[in-house]
Scaffold this motif. Structure first.
Motif: not given
Length: 286
Positions: A125-127, A133-139, A249-252, A257-267
């Motif tokens: 959902t965060a990717a 928006k954050e990594a600046g990669l193409p759509g 949504g809460f984490i972001a 959104f980068q922190m959401v990806v880190y949170a996925a790794g933590g889970v």
């Protein structure tokens, strides 16, 4: 329409239950049969989302929705002509037995599946927003990454069954959890499309190992009740998806959104811990 879609989604759990019962009745390897069913689900995920956005752009939402409904009719026809009409589950013999104790090993196994699903939903959902928006990669990056992930996942699912036969399902799931932590940690640092593609393949490897054997792993705790085991497995996935959708949504909002990806790794790391706890219960599974 949403409640009707939710009820219809119950067909997935019924299909996996039927698969286990049919495999048992016809002396088919249940793990490999489950893997084939799961490969079908993953193939649909690889094709469906990407095709949906193309169709919406070309013919609009309403026509795309009606096309989806038409595919539902195709499924209904397939059920009528392909599923054996006379097949039923074996009768259950009820005896006067003392109340069963809480099966902590089974609950921990289901909790590990919840963790895997939670990690997957957090990232999925965060990717799109993280990539663009954050990594600046193409759509096109989110769709490309999802397709690569699902493609690798399909290839790995059946291999996971072979690995489980040799090393044990729990050991394969432990490796999957570690790969998930590694994949999400790398994905949080992505800077190019090539890196996104490579890390998506690694993500597909971790989730393919999980998807290939998780349902068989849960069913193995109560092989005499495949329907109950499948329901527990599917509910654990739905629970992880529900928590993940809300948590993202809460984490972001609080971080990014980068922190959401880190949170996925933590889970994913938590899933590893839960699997270790399952082993410490001393419960042997078939």
């Amino acid at each position: 329409g949403a409640p009707m879609m939710a009820i219809a989604n119950g067909a997935t759990a019924t299909t996996f239950t039927f698969g286990r019962l049919y495999a048992n009745a016809h002396d088919i390897d249940a793990g490999r049969f489950n893997a084939l069913l799961r490969m079908g689900v993953s193939l649909a995920w690889m094709i469906g989302p990407a095709l949906t956005f193309v169709l919406i752009a070309e013919i609009g939402f309403q026509k795309t929705y009606f096309l989806s409904a038409a595919l539902g009719l195709v499924w209904l026809a397939s059920w009528y002509f392909l599923v054996p009409g006379g097949f039923t589950a074996p009768p259950k013999t009820r005896k006067d037995e003392p109340a069963k104790r809480m099966d902590w090993a089974l609950l921990l196994a289901a909790l590990s599946c919840t963790m895997f699903a939670l990690a997957n939903v957090l990232f999925t959902t965060a990717a799109p927003l993280f990539f663009i928006k954050e990594a600046g990669l193409p759509g096109f990056t989110p769709g490309m990454a999802l397709s690569i992930k699902c493609f690798v996942e399909i290839l790995v699912i059946f291999a996971a069954v072979r690995l489980a036969e040799r090393f044990g399902a729990r050991q394969v799931l432990l490796v999957a959890a570690l790969l998930g932590v590694f994949a999400f940690g790398l994905m949080a640092q992505v800077t190019t499309v090539v890196e996104a593609a490579a890390y998506a393949a690694l993500e597909g490897l971790y989730y393919g190992l999980f998807a290939g054997i998780a349902i068989t792993y849960v069913q193995s705790f109560i092989p005499e009740e495949p329907g109950k085991a499948t329901a527990i497995y599917m509910n654990s996935l739905f629970l992880g998806g529900m928590i993940g959708g809300v948590s993202m949504g809460f984490i972001a909002d609080v971080f990014n959104f980068q922190m959401v990806v880190y949170a996925a790794g933590g889970v994913g790391a938590l899933a590893f811990v839960v699997l270790i706890l399952t082993k410490r219960t001393g419960r042997r599974v078939s």
